[in-house]
Design a protein around this motif. Structure first.
Motif, mmCIF file in Angstrom:
data_model
loop_
_atom_site.group_PDB
_atom_site.id
_atom_site.type_symbol
_atom_site.label_atom_id
_atom_site.label_comp_id
_atom_site.label_asym_id
_atom_site.label_seq_id
_atom_site.Cartn_x
_atom_site.Cartn_y
_atom_site.Cartn_z
ATOM 1 N N ASN A 19 -3.168 1.227 -2.987
ATOM 2 C CA ASN A 19 -3.729 0.752 -1.645
ATOM 3 C C ASN A 19 -2.561 0.190 -0.747
ATOM 4 O O ASN A 19 -3.033 -0.526 0.489
ATOM 5 C CB ASN A 19 -4.688 -0.414 -1.892
ATOM 6 C CG ASN A 19 -5.857 0.267 -2.697
ATOM 7 O OD1 ASN A 19 -6.334 1.368 -2.182
ATOM 8 N ND2 ASN A 19 -6.727 -0.484 -3.368
ATOM 9 N N ARG A 20 -1.454 0.615 -0.564
ATOM 10 C CA ARG A 20 -0.457 0.242 0.226
ATOM 11 C C ARG A 20 -0.412 1.317 1.440
ATOM 12 O O ARG A 20 -0.813 2.496 1.307
ATOM 13 C CB ARG A 20 1.103 0.317 -0.204
ATOM 14 C CG ARG A 20 0.893 -0.821 -1.300
ATOM 15 C CD ARG A 20 2.275 -0.700 -2.107
ATOM 16 N NE ARG A 20 3.300 -0.731 -1.611
ATOM 17 C CZ ARG A 20 4.423 -0.383 -2.021
ATOM 18 N NH1 ARG A 20 4.505 0.070 -3.366
ATOM 19 N NH2 ARG A 20 5.630 -0.038 -1.222
ATOM 20 N N PRO A 21 -0.081 0.961 2.828
ATOM 21 C CA PRO A 21 -0.196 1.801 3.787
ATOM 22 C C PRO A 21 0.714 3.079 3.805
ATOM 23 O O PRO A 21 1.823 2.547 3.215
ATOM 24 C CB PRO A 21 -0.152 1.163 5.101
ATOM 25 C CG PRO A 21 0.579 -0.294 4.689
ATOM 26 C CD PRO A 21 0.082 -0.354 3.094
ATOM 27 N N SER A 22 0.477 4.032 4.323
ATOM 28 C CA SER A 22 1.541 5.249 4.311
ATOM 29 C C SER A 22 2.739 4.962 5.185
ATOM 30 O O SER A 22 2.691 4.179 6.171
ATOM 31 C CB SER A 22 1.012 6.367 4.839
ATOM 32 O OG SER A 22 -0.429 6.803 3.963
ATOM 33 N N VAL A 23 3.634 5.564 4.755
ATOM 34 C CA VAL A 23 4.962 5.187 5.448
ATOM 35 C C VAL A 23 4.923 6.355 6.484
ATOM 36 O O VAL A 23 4.680 7.580 6.104
ATOM 37 C CB VAL A 23 6.394 5.311 4.682
ATOM 38 C CG1 VAL A 23 7.513 5.422 5.607
ATOM 39 C CG2 VAL A 23 6.288 4.078 3.796
ATOM 40 N N ILE A 24 5.414 6.350 7.856
ATOM 41 C CA ILE A 24 5.378 7.317 8.835
ATOM 42 C C ILE A 24 6.503 7.434 9.237
ATOM 43 O O ILE A 24 7.116 6.611 9.829
ATOM 44 C CB ILE A 24 4.223 7.062 9.960
ATOM 45 C CG1 ILE A 24 2.806 6.639 9.462
ATOM 46 C CG2 ILE A 24 4.165 8.234 11.132
ATOM 47 C CD1 ILE A 24 1.684 6.369 10.182
ATOM 48 N N TYR A 25 7.139 8.689 9.453
ATOM 49 C CA TYR A 25 8.334 8.940 9.952
ATOM 50 C C TYR A 25 7.967 9.776 11.379
ATOM 51 O O TYR A 25 7.248 10.836 11.147
ATOM 52 C CB TYR A 25 9.398 9.991 9.166
ATOM 53 C CG TYR A 25 9.904 9.142 7.929
ATOM 54 C CD1 TYR A 25 11.235 8.800 8.161
ATOM 55 C CD2 TYR A 25 9.012 9.470 6.884
ATOM 56 C CE1 TYR A 25 11.701 8.005 6.942
ATOM 57 C CE2 TYR A 25 9.706 8.497 5.671
ATOM 58 C CZ TYR A 25 11.047 7.924 5.691
ATOM 59 O OH TYR A 25 11.574 7.303 4.673
ATOM 60 N N VAL A 26 8.478 8.965 12.486
ATOM 61 C CA VAL A 26 8.107 9.661 13.826
ATOM 62 C C VAL A 26 9.371 10.701 14.079
ATOM 63 O O VAL A 26 10.523 10.028 13.908
ATOM 64 C CB VAL A 26 7.824 8.706 14.831
ATOM 65 C CG1 VAL A 26 7.439 9.334 16.225
ATOM 66 C CG2 VAL A 26 6.688 7.907 14.303
#
Length: 164
Positions: free
Chosen positions: A107-114
Motif C-alpha cells: 500500500n505504498r505509493p508508486s515511485v515515478i521517474y519523469v
C-alpha cells in the motif's frame, strides 16, 4: 461574475506556476497526448525540483518523485479513473513513455521517474521492486485500451488480466 483586480508591477512576481513544455504542443510525436496528459506531465516536472531538494535520487543518479493518485485527483479535480488514464497516456508500458512507474507494494505509493522529453534514451535501466525482483511489466497489459472520453462509453469492457 467576479470582479478581479489588475496586476501591479510589484505584484507580478508573487505567484508560482506550473510550466508545460511548448514541445508537447508543437512536436508531432506528442500530438497523440491529450491536453490533460500534457498538463499532468507539467505538474510531474514541477515535483522533480522538490524531489531533488529532498534527496530522492536513486543509486544510478536518477531523480524520482512520489505523487499519489489521491493527490493528483485533488489537484486536478478529476476522478481516480481519469487520473489513472492520464498516467497511462504518459507511461512507458501503455503510453508514450514520458514516465515510468514502479510499484513499491504494501500500500505504498508508486515511485515515478519523469523522463526528459528532449533526450532519447540509449538503454532502459532495470528497476527493482523492494523484494529484489526486477520490474518487467505485464505483457498482457500492453494491449490495454485507453479510454479517450472523460465519461465511460456504454458497452461491455473486455476481459483482461487482474494485474492490469
Amino acid at each position: 461574475m467576479a470582479d478581479f483586480e489588475y496586476f501591479r508591477a510589484e505584484e507580478s512576481d508573487q505567484f508560482s506556476f506550473f510550466r508545460i513544455p511548448k514541445a508537447l504542443f508543437t512536436e508531432k510525436e506528442f500530438a497523440s497526448l491529450s491536453t490533460d496528459a500534457k498538463l499532468l506531465y507539467g505538474i510531474l516536472l514541477d515535483r522533480i525540483s522538490l524531489s531533488k531538494k529532498n534527496g530522492w535520487i536513486d543509486s544510478d543518479g536518477y531523480v524520482y518523485i512520489i505523487y499519489t493518485i489521491a493527490e493528483l485527483q485533488e489537484l486536478l479535480r478529476m476522478s481516480h479513473t481519469t487520473v489513472t488514464k492520464l498516467l497511462y497516456e504518459l507511461d512507458s508500458v501503455h503510453g508514450i513513455g514520458l514516465i515510468e512507474r514502479y510499484r513499491q507494494g504494501n500500500n505504498r505509493p508508486s515511485v515515478i521517474y519523469v523522463k526528459n522529453f528532449v533526450k532519447r534514451s540509449r538503454g532502459k535501466p532495470v528497476r527493482y521492486f523492494a523484494s529484489g525482483t526486477p520490474e518487467t511489466g505485464n505483457p498482457d497489459c500492453k494491449e490495454l485500451e485507453i479510454r479517450i472520453a472523460r465519461n465511460w462509453k456504454s458497452g461491455t469492457q473486455k476481459n483482461r488480466s487482474p494485474d492490469c
